[in-house]
Write a protein that holds these residues in place. Structure first.
Motif, short mmCIF file in Angstrom:
data_model
loop_
_atom_site.label_atom_id
_atom_site.label_comp_id
_atom_site.label_asym_id
_atom_site.label_seq_id
_atom_site.Cartn_x
_atom_site.Cartn_y
_atom_site.Cartn_z
N MET A 86 0.83 -1.19 0.00
CA MET A 86 0.00 0.00 0.00
C MET A 86 0.87 1.25 0.00
N LEU A 87 1.94 1.25 0.77
CA LEU A 87 2.82 2.41 0.81
C LEU A 87 3.57 2.57 -0.51
N PHE A 88 3.87 1.47 -1.19
CA PHE A 88 4.46 1.55 -2.53
C PHE A 88 3.50 2.24 -3.49
N LEU A 89 2.22 1.87 -3.43
CA LEU A 89 1.22 2.49 -4.30
C LEU A 89 0.99 3.96 -3.94
N ILE A 90 1.03 4.28 -2.65
CA ILE A 90 0.91 5.68 -2.24
C ILE A 90 2.06 6.48 -2.82
N GLY A 91 3.26 5.92 -2.77
CA GLY A 91 4.41 6.60 -3.36
C GLY A 91 4.25 6.82 -4.85
N ASP A 122 -0.56 9.78 5.59
CA ASP A 122 -0.01 8.62 4.90
C ASP A 122 1.51 8.74 4.75
N ILE A 123 1.96 9.95 4.44
CA ILE A 123 3.40 10.16 4.32
C ILE A 123 4.08 10.03 5.68
N ALA A 124 3.41 10.53 6.72
CA ALA A 124 3.98 10.50 8.07
C ALA A 124 4.15 9.10 8.61
N VAL A 125 3.41 8.13 8.07
CA VAL A 125 3.54 6.75 8.54
C VAL A 125 4.99 6.27 8.39
N ILE A 126 5.66 6.71 7.33
CA ILE A 126 7.03 6.26 7.07
C ILE A 126 7.97 6.67 8.20
N PRO A 127 8.10 7.97 8.52
CA PRO A 127 8.99 8.32 9.64
C PRO A 127 8.51 7.78 10.99
N ILE A 128 7.20 7.61 11.15
CA ILE A 128 6.70 7.04 12.41
C ILE A 128 7.18 5.60 12.57
N LEU A 129 7.08 4.81 11.49
CA LEU A 129 7.57 3.43 11.54
C LEU A 129 9.07 3.36 11.80
N ALA A 130 9.81 4.33 11.24
CA ALA A 130 11.25 4.36 11.46
C ALA A 130 11.59 4.82 12.87
N PHE A 131 10.73 5.66 13.46
CA PHE A 131 11.04 6.24 14.77
C PHE A 131 10.59 5.37 15.94
N LEU A 132 9.51 4.64 15.80
CA LEU A 132 8.94 3.88 16.91
C LEU A 132 9.92 2.91 17.57
N PRO A 133 10.76 2.19 16.82
CA PRO A 133 11.71 1.28 17.50
C PRO A 133 12.63 1.99 18.49
N LEU A 134 12.86 3.28 18.31
CA LEU A 134 13.72 4.02 19.23
C LEU A 134 13.06 4.20 20.59
N LEU A 135 11.73 4.05 20.64
CA LEU A 135 11.02 4.21 21.91
C LEU A 135 11.08 2.95 22.76
N ALA A 136 11.49 1.82 22.15
CA ALA A 136 11.56 0.57 22.90
C ALA A 136 12.82 0.54 23.76
N LEU A 137 12.75 -0.13 24.88
CA LEU A 137 13.93 -0.30 25.73
C LEU A 137 14.94 -1.20 25.03
#
Length: 635
Positions: free
Chosen positions: A65-70, A155-170
Motif C-alpha cells: 500500500m505504501l508503494f502504491l501511495i508513493g 499517509d506520508i507521516a507513517v514512514i517516519p513514524i515506523l522508522a522512529f517507533l523502535p527508538l522508543l523501545a527499551l
C-alpha cells in the motif's frame, strides 16, 4: 494441506460476504474486513492462534500500500501542496499527538508509551474518509480538499513514524524483538556489529541504492520484461521490485515500508507507473484485507465486556480531542460553514494505519498486550461511528446551507436571447463559438473562479446557481429563444430543463448529457436537443480509424454522418421504452429493440460502405476497357 485449504476458504468466504454488505451500508471496506474477522474470531470461534502467524504474512499488504501511495505522489504535486501538507496536515499530527501524550501521562502511562499511542491515534482513516467523500461528491469542496491534504500528510507521516517507533523501545525489548524476527536476523546482527558510522553509512547506502535503482535500473529492466509480451511476467516484475526493496530495507534494519515508499515516489514520473499500479493493486487489496480480518479476529472482546465504560470513554475522549484539534485548525485556516464541519467530523476517528502501528509497537515491546487490545477496540469503535459523523454533517449542512461558494449571486443586469447555464470546460467552447459568431449570451455558473477566468479573457459571466428558478428568471428565461444546460452535474441539468420546460413550452432547450441513461432522463424532462459529452469526439476518432484503414476522407465522413443520424434515431426510439429505476439489461423490451436497432445499423453501414466502393470498381473496369481498346487501335 487440508487445514490450509479450510482456513483459506473460510477467510475468502467471509471476505466476499461481509465486505459487499458493509460497502452497501455505507460503512466502507475496512469496517467490512474488521466485521468479517470479528465474526469468524471472537463470535464464532472458527479461527484461533494461527491468525497471528497469518498476520505477519498479511502485513506485507501494508508495504504494498505504501508503494502504491508513493506511485501516486509525484514530487511536483507534493511540492505544490507543501503549504497544506506541512501546515494543515503537520499541525494536526503534532497537536493531536501532544494532547494524547499528555492524556496518557495523566492516566499514569510512561512517556514513551504515551507518545507511541499519541502517534498511533493521530492518524485518521484514509480508506473510509476518501470513499465517503467520493460517494457524497464532497471531494471538490473546500472541506473535502483540506481533508484530503491532511490524509495525504498522514499517509506520508507513517514512514517516519515506523522508522522512529523502535527508538522508543527499551534496549532489552529491542533485542528480544530482533531475536524473534527470524528471517534476516543474521544479516541484521552483522549490521549491528558495525561501528556507529558504519551502520549509518550502510543505511544511507541502502536508501541511495533504492533511489538510484528506481532511476537507472528499473526502466531498462521494464523494457526487457515488456519484450516478452506476457502479462504474468509483468506482474512478477512488479512484485520483484516491492519484495527486493523490502528485503534490502530489512537487511539494514530499516522499515520495508520506507524503502517501498521511496521507490514508489521515484517511479511516480515513469512511463510505466500505471502498469505497476495495476499489477500490484490486487495483491495489496487482498493482503491488506487479510490483515484487517486478522486484526478483527484477534480483538479480545472480553476486554470490552470487562471494561465497557472505559473503552467507550476512551473512544469518546479520542473523538473529542481530535475533533477539537481539527475544529481549531479549521478556524485558523479560515474554513467556514459546512466545510468547517465536514473537515472536523470527517477526520475525528482513528484510522486503519492505527492497527498497523499497534501491531508494530506490540512487536517492538513498546506496549503490552492488554494495552494493545484496548487500543484496537478504541480504533475500531471510532471507525464504526464515522458514518454517523457524516450523517451529522449532512444534517448541519442542510441547516447551514451550501456555502461552498461564499460569494453572493451576481445581480444580472443584461438579458440576452441565449442563456448558457454552466460554463466549465464544456460550456466554454459553446459560449466561445456562439459569441464569436456574433450572438449575445447570458452566462451563469455557480463557480466563482470559473466566472473570474471567463472575465479575464474578455467574456461576460454571472456567478449564481442556475438551478434556482429566480436566477433563471432574472437571466431572461421568459424572453429567451435558446437555453443551453451545460452543468457538470447531470442532475442539475435535468432540474434546469424540467423547470424551463414548465415555464416555457415554446423554448428551445439544448442539454448536455453524460451517457444514454442521462439522455433518456433529459428527453423525459423536455429537452429538444441532447448532446452526449463524448459522443461527437468518439465519432471523430472512429472516422480517423476508418481513414487509416484505407477509406477516403469522403467515405469515412459519409459513414460517420450516417452513424450519427441512425444512432440519434435509435436513442429517440429507445427512450420510449426506457423505464426509470430499471436497469436496461433487465428490461426485455428495451434489450430486444436495442439488438434489432444494432442489426439495422450494421446492415445500413455495410450497405453504405459497399455503395461507396462501387463507383471506384466500375471506374477501374471502364479504365481497363479503354486501355485495352487503345492497345487494339495501336496495333
Amino acid at each position: 494441506m487440508e487445514g490450509f485449504l479450510f482456513q483459506a476458504t473460510l477467510y475468502l468466504i467471509t471476505m466476499v460476504i461481509a465486505v459487499p454488505i458493509a460497502s452497501r451500508l455505507g460503512l466502507g471496506s475496512v469496517l467490512g474486513y474488521l466485521a468479517a474477522g470479528i465474526l469468524i474470531g471472537p463470535v464464532l470461534g472458527l479461527v484461533g492462534s494461527e491468525t497471528q502467524d497469518l498476520q505477519h504474512f498479511a502485513e506485507f499488504g501494508v508495504v504494498m500500500m505504501l508503494f502504491l501511495i508513493g506511485l501516486e505522489l509525484e514530487p511536483r504535486a507534493l511540492w505544490a501542496m507543501r503549504n497544506k501538507l506541512l501546515g494543515l496536515g503537520g499541525m494536526q499530527i503534532v497537536l493531536t499527538t501532544f494532547l494524547i501524550t499528555m492524556g496518557g501521562q495523566a492516566l499514569g502511562y510512561d512517556l514513551r508509551i504515551s507518545f507511541a499511542v499519541g502517534l498511533t491515534l493521530s492518524l485518521s482513516s484514509t480508506a473510509i474518509v476518501l470513499q465517503t467523500l467520493s460517494e457524497k461528491k464532497l471531494m471538490q469542496t473546500a472541506g473535502g480538499r483540506n481533508a484530503f491534504a491532511v490524509l495525504l500528510m498522514q499517509d506520508i507521516a507513517v514512514i517516519p513514524i515506523l522508522a522512529f517507533l523502535p527508538l522508543l523501545a527499551l534496549p532489552g525489548a529491542r533485542a528480544i524483538a530482533h531475536a524473534e524476527d527470524g528471517a534476516g536476523h543474521a544479516a541484521q546482527s552483522l549490521i549491528e556489529s558495525l561501528p556507529g558510522w558504519g551502520v549509518t553509512l550502510v543505511t544511507f547506502g541502502a536508501v541511495v541504492a533504492t533511489v538510484a535503482g528506481g532511476h537507472y535500473l528499473v526502466r531498462p529492466m521494464y523494457r526487457f520484461v515488456h519484450g516478452a509480451r506476457l502479462r504474468e511476467i509483468h506482474t512478477a516484475f512488479a512484485l520483484m521490485i516491492v519484495v527486493s526493496i523490502a528485503s534490502l530495507m530489512l537487511l539494514v534494519g530499516l522499515s520495508p515500508a520506507l524503502g517501498t515508499f521511496l521507490a514508489g515516489v521515484v517511479l511516480a514520473n515513469s512511463e510505466f507507473r500505471h502498469e505497476l499500479e495495476s499489477d500490484v493493486a490486487p495483491f495489496k487489496g487482498l493482503l491488506l484485507g487479510l490483515f484487517f480480518i486478522t486484526v478483527g479476529a484477534g480483538i479480545d472482546f472480553g476486554v470490552l465486556f470487562d471494561r465497557p465504560l472505559t473503552i467507550m470513554g476512551m473512544t469518546l475522549a479520542l473523538v473529542l480531542v481530535k475533533g477539537a484539534v481539527l475544529f481549531v485548525l479549521a478556524l485558523v485556516f479560515k474554513m467556514k460553514g459546512r466545510n468547517k464541519w465536514l473537515f472536523t467530523l470527517g477526520l475525528a476517528q482513528a484510522g486503519e494505519f492505527g492497527f498497523v502501528l499497534v501491531a508494530f509497537t506490540l512487536k517492538q515491546r513498546i506496549i503490552g498486550t492488554e494495552l494493545a487490545q484496548t487500543l484496537l477496540l478504541v480504533i475500531a469503535m471510532s471507525m464504526l461511528v464515522t458514518p454517523l459523523f457524516f450523517i451529522l454533517h449532512d444534517v448541519l449542512a442542510r441547516k447551514l446551507g451550501d456555502d461552498t461558494a461564499p460569494v453572493k449571486d451576481d445581480e444580472i443586469d443584461d438579458q440576452q436571447p441565449i442563456i448558457i447555464a454552466g460554463v466549465g470546460r464544456y460550456g466554454q467552447v459553446v459560449n466561445r463559438m456562439v459569441t464569436n459568431s456574433g450572438f449575445k449570451t447570458t452566462v451563469i455558473d455557480h463557480d466563482l473562479k470559473t466566472v473570474q477566468l471567463l472575465r479575464h479573457f474578455g467574456f461576460k459571466g454571472y456567478v449564481g446557481d442556475p438551478t434556482r428558478p429566480e436566477l433563471l428568471k432574472a437571466a431572461g428565461l421568459t424572453e429567451a429563444r435558446v437555453l443551453v444546460a451545460c452543468m457538470d452535474d447531470p442532475s442539475a441539468n435535468i432540474q434546469i430543463v424540467r423547470y424551463a420546460r414548465r415555464q416555457r413550452p415554446d423554448l428551445h432547450i439544448i442539454a448536455r448529457a453524460r451517457d444514454r441513461e442521462n439522455v433518456y432522463e433529459l428527453y423525459r424532462a423536455g429537452a429538444n436537443d441532447i448532446v452526449r459529452e463524448h459522443f461527437d469526439s468518439s465519432l471523430r476518432m472512429g472516422r480517423y480509424v476508418l481513414e487509416n484503414m484505407g477509406l477516403s476522407d469522403y467515405e469515412a465522413h459519409e459513414l460517420q454522418a450516417l452513424f450519427y443520424k441512425l444512432d440519434r434515431e435509435a436513442v429517440r426510439d429507445l427512450a420510449t421504452l426506457w423505464k426509470p429505476g430499471v436497469p436496461n439489461e433487465r428490461n426485455p423490451e428495451y434489450v430486444a429493440r436495442a439488438k434489432a436497432l444494432n442489426r439495422d445499423l450494421e446492415a445500413t453501414l455495410m450497405a453504405q460502405f459497399a455503395k461507396a466502393r462501387e463507383p471506384k470498381s466500375s471506374e477501374r473496369k471502364s479504365e481497363d476497357r479503354e486501355a485495352e481498346q487503345g492497345h487494339v487501335d495501336e496495333e
